[in-house]
Design an enzyme around this catalytic site. Structure first.
Site, PDB file in Angstrom:
ATOM      1  N   ASP A  78       0.822  -1.221   0.129  1.00  0.00           N
ATOM      2  CA  ASP A  78      -0.053   0.083  -0.081  1.00  0.00           C
ATOM      3  C   ASP A  78       0.862   1.339   0.120  1.00  0.00           C
ATOM      4  O   ASP A  78       0.450   2.295  -0.515  1.00  0.00           O
ATOM      5  CB  ASP A  78      -0.974  -0.031   1.306  1.00  0.00           C
ATOM      6  CG  ASP A  78      -2.133  -0.766   1.136  1.00  0.00           C
ATOM      7  OD1 ASP A  78      -2.130  -1.640   0.019  1.00  0.00           O
ATOM      8  OD2 ASP A  78      -3.053  -0.643   1.688  1.00  0.00           O
ATOM      9  N   CYS A 119       0.966  -8.403   4.998  1.00  0.00           N
ATOM     10  CA  CYS A 119       0.415  -6.907   4.603  1.00  0.00           C
ATOM     11  C   CYS A 119      -0.893  -6.658   4.609  1.00  0.00           C
ATOM     12  O   CYS A 119      -1.697  -7.713   4.677  1.00  0.00           O
ATOM     13  CB  CYS A 119       1.171  -6.455   3.547  1.00  0.00           C
ATOM     14  SG  CYS A 119       3.003  -6.028   4.012  1.00  0.00           S
ATOM     15  N   ASP A 120      -1.348  -5.600   4.181  1.00  0.00           N
ATOM     16  CA  ASP A 120      -2.737  -4.963   4.416  1.00  0.00           C
ATOM     17  C   ASP A 120      -3.944  -5.946   3.894  1.00  0.00           C
ATOM     18  O   ASP A 120      -4.606  -6.223   4.696  1.00  0.00           O
ATOM     19  CB  ASP A 120      -2.869  -3.524   3.710  1.00  0.00           C
ATOM     20  CG  ASP A 120      -1.892  -2.489   4.460  1.00  0.00           C
ATOM     21  OD1 ASP A 120      -0.822  -2.989   4.957  1.00  0.00           O
ATOM     22  OD2 ASP A 120      -2.438  -1.403   4.586  1.00  0.00           O
ATOM     23  N   LYS A 121      -3.920  -5.971   2.604  1.00  0.00           N
ATOM     24  CA  LYS A 121      -5.126  -6.686   2.008  1.00  0.00           C
ATOM     25  C   LYS A 121      -4.900  -8.111   2.062  1.00  0.00           C
ATOM     26  O   LYS A 121      -6.024  -8.941   1.685  1.00  0.00           O
ATOM     27  CB  LYS A 121      -5.704  -6.241   0.548  1.00  0.00           C
ATOM     28  CG  LYS A 121      -5.656  -4.686   0.730  1.00  0.00           C
ATOM     29  CD  LYS A 121      -6.440  -4.040   1.749  1.00  0.00           C
ATOM     30  CE  LYS A 121      -6.474  -2.686   2.081  1.00  0.00           C
ATOM     31  NZ  LYS A 121      -5.025  -1.999   2.292  1.00  0.00           N
ATOM     32  N   CYS A 191       4.809  -2.518   7.900  1.00  0.00           N
ATOM     33  CA  CYS A 191       5.346  -1.252   8.787  1.00  0.00           C
ATOM     34  C   CYS A 191       5.056  -1.005  10.139  1.00  0.00           C
ATOM     35  O   CYS A 191       4.013  -1.462  10.742  1.00  0.00           O
ATOM     36  CB  CYS A 191       4.833   0.044   7.856  1.00  0.00           C
ATOM     37  SG  CYS A 191       5.217   0.191   6.118  1.00  0.00           S
ATOM     38  N   GLU A 442      -6.983   4.658  -0.485  1.00  0.00           N
ATOM     39  CA  GLU A 442      -6.558   5.341   0.750  1.00  0.00           C
ATOM     40  C   GLU A 442      -6.085   6.672   0.646  1.00  0.00           C
ATOM     41  O   GLU A 442      -5.614   6.961  -0.634  1.00  0.00           O
ATOM     42  CB  GLU A 442      -5.449   4.296   1.302  1.00  0.00           C
ATOM     43  CG  GLU A 442      -5.793   3.102   2.178  1.00  0.00           C
ATOM     44  CD  GLU A 442      -4.647   2.570   2.833  1.00  0.00           C
ATOM     45  OE1 GLU A 442      -5.264   1.385   3.506  1.00  0.00           O
ATOM     46  OE2 GLU A 442      -3.684   2.878   2.885  1.00  0.00           O
ATOM     47  N   SER A 468      -5.587   5.014   5.326  1.00  0.00           N
ATOM     48  CA  SER A 468      -4.505   4.313   5.780  1.00  0.00           C
ATOM     49  C   SER A 468      -4.617   4.253   7.440  1.00  0.00           C
ATOM     50  O   SER A 468      -5.089   4.922   8.161  1.00  0.00           O
ATOM     51  CB  SER A 468      -3.192   4.789   5.341  1.00  0.00           C
ATOM     52  OG  SER A 468      -2.166   4.024   6.186  1.00  0.00           O
TER      53      SER A 468
END
Length: 553
Positions: A78, A119-121, A191, A442, A468
């Site tokens: 992202d 990570c995110d998704k 992150c 985002e 985010s």
């Protein structure tokens, strides 16, 4: 075993010959087949080390008497996709990930799954697949990134995004920004703050789909590799016990996940993802319940971007287990919920202690008596909108101001970086929802620029897109229905007065129902911004953000 349909009996001799072409022995064909889903790529810092984590998981599968069979899935970073067309693909990739795991697991008759990502998704996509398939499954994250060090202070990716705003405001030199970008992200891992990736990896513990430590053991640590081996071993045991996600992802598990979400002050994106996982699990999930849980769960942690601590501090403080045990001892969550350990949540976290009370506050002395997230309703968001209230300055919890309306992120970011806005305004970014974007981008560049300029306490920002997990300030996202679906946000004009009231959970525009209806009726037809490829198909299928931006079952 389920894999018997692709390896047992006389008629499966051709199948066995193909398994043997992979190097499997006749003895291995008698063992459980465990798919090791690996999101490794050389594009994502959170995934660049996942070959190592997957190898440890595979070693664990072999130690327990199973056969690991690795296959890949995609993943979007992202941070790298932020503030350009690439971000349209981030949320949309979640559905592709779930679909691809379904295809591989079903086509090859796998007995169980180890889900390896960070990570995110990708994490929610994998959990959606586990819920859909209902195969014995366990998640092992690649772990969080270490915090960077800049001039004696801990920093992370959000620090760099905010530094851009400081440079634009004349508060930081370009040379200092160049120095910061060299040290802010010191290596592999998701992150370092409580952004979406680490939020979901922590919530996986509360949902019962990951082992204790999954959310906080650092990516570079030996503890992460040991945990991966344990996850691999446990995957084989899950198959033998026939312990499946449907026994774990219960209504109690989702309530526990939301409770941890509120205590940690997680990313607003967790609401989208929990709704999507619940959708696949067939568990009811409502935004009203988010507010009910937020109203009774105290906010115990203020992690970056809401505070100075990073995920490694949370780990040193006792990790997710210490937070969950604090909530359990206060009678705030369901301790009997089943988990992938084969034990209850209560058994998993029993005895976990808070070792750094400045990182994890006691339930009796929280940062706030209510949770980190809130869902707002009103004539501007009939289906709801989400805000990370733990990262909003108290003076912005109630705010009324004139709208300044933008029909894309690019327009808004250009105006923000040029300083083309006034104190007190409510900046509106619309046509960035799941359909309208498409992909529900985002808006970290916009929010970080405001924070870096020191203007995040002067203006609010609302959007039918997303923010985010690194966002702070009065940033309200997921406004539903979105503009592309003729939600009220599409009717806004510059100068309309918008009222935000976080304690009352309200988001209103000072217009009558008749005026809103008349304006919406006068709008021209919405024309999709993308008319070919995956995003076009995504926009034609995706639901409202209020339902998790999912495809129909």
């Amino acid at each position: 075993m389920r894999s018997g349909r692709a390896k047992e009996g006389v008629e499966k001799a051709p199948h066995r010959s193909l398994w043997k072409a992979l190097g499997l022995t006749s003895e291995e064909l008698q063992r459980p087949f465990i798919g090791v889903v690996n999101a490794f790529s050389e594009l994502v810092p959170g995934h660049v080390h996942l070959r190592d984590i997957a190898e440890a998981a595979k070693a664990g599968v072999r130690m327990a008497g199973g056969v690991p069979l690795e296959f890949p899935v995609i993943g979007v970073c992202d941070g790298i996709a932020m503030n350009h067309e690439g971000m349209k693909y981030s949320l949309a990739s979640r559905e592709l990930i779930a679909d691809s795991v379904e295809v591989m697991a079903q086509a090859h008759a796998l007995d169980g799954l180890v889900l390896v990502a960070a990570c995110d998704k990708i994490i929610p996509g994998l959990l959606m697949a586990a819920a859909r398939l209902n195969l014995p499954s366990i998640l092992i994250s690649g772990g969080p990134m270490m915090a960077g060090r800049f001039r004696g202070e801990n920093v992370s990716l959000s620090t760099v995004f905010e530094a851009v705003g400081r440079v634009k405001a004349g508060k930081m030199e370009l040379e200092s920004l160049a120095e910061l970008e060299e040290v802010a992200c010191p290596g592999c891992g998701s992150c370092a703050g409580m952004f979406t990736a680490n939020s979901m990896n922590c919530l996986a513990e509360a949902l019962g789909m990951a082992l204790p430590g999954n959310g906080t053991f650092l990516a570079v640590s030996a503890a992460r590799r040991r945990l991966a081996k344990q996850a691999g071993m446990r995957a084989v045991e899950l198959v033998r016990e026939n312990l499946t996600p449907s026994q774990i992802l219960t209504p109690e598990a989702f309530r526990n996940g939301l409770a941890l979400d509120m205590a940690l002050g997680c990313s607003t994106n967790t609401v989208l993802h929990l709704a999507a996982i619940a959708h696949e699990a067939g568990v009811p999930f409502s935004l009203a319940e988010v507010n009910e849980i937020s109203g009774r769960i105290p906010n115990l942690c203020r992690l970056d971007p809401a505070g100075v601590h990073r995920v490694q501090d949370l780990d040193e403080a006792g990790g997710v287990s210490a937070v969950l045990n604090s909530l359990l001892e206060a009678g705030l969550i369901a301790g009997e919920a089943m988990t992938v350990t084969g034990r209850s949540l209560r058994e998993n976290v029993r005895g976990a202690k808070v070792r750094r009370p400045e990182v994890i506050r006691p339930v009796t002395d929280p940062y706030s008596p209510t949770g980190g997230l809130a869902v707002l309703f009103g004539n501007l968001a009939p289906e709801g909108a989400v805000v990370k209230q733990a990262a909003v300055a108290p003076e912005m919890w109630r705010h009324t101001g004139p709208a300044r309306v933008f029909d894309s992120e690019e327009e808004a970011v250009g105006a923000i970086l040029a300083g083309a806005f006034k104190p007190g305004e409510v900046l509106v970014i619309r046509y960035e929802g799941p359909r309208g974007g498409p992909g529900m981008r985002e808006m970290l560049t916009a929010t970080a620029a405001l924070a870096g300029m020191g203007r995040d306490k002067e203006v609010a920002l609302i959007t039918d897109g997303r923010f985010s997990g690194a966002t702070r300030g009065a940033s309200i996202g997921h406004v539903s229905p979105e503009a592309a679906a003729r939600g009220p946000i599409a009717a806004l004009r510059d100068g309309d007065f918008i009222s935000i009231d976080l304690p009352a959970r309200r988001l209103e525009v000072q217009l009558s129902e008749e005026e809103l209806a008349a304006r919406l009726a006068d709008l021209p037809p919405f024309h999709p911004r993308v008319d070919r490829g995956y995003l076009s198909r995504y926009a034609s299928l995706v639901s409202s953000a209020a339902q998790g931006a999912v495809f129909p079952r």
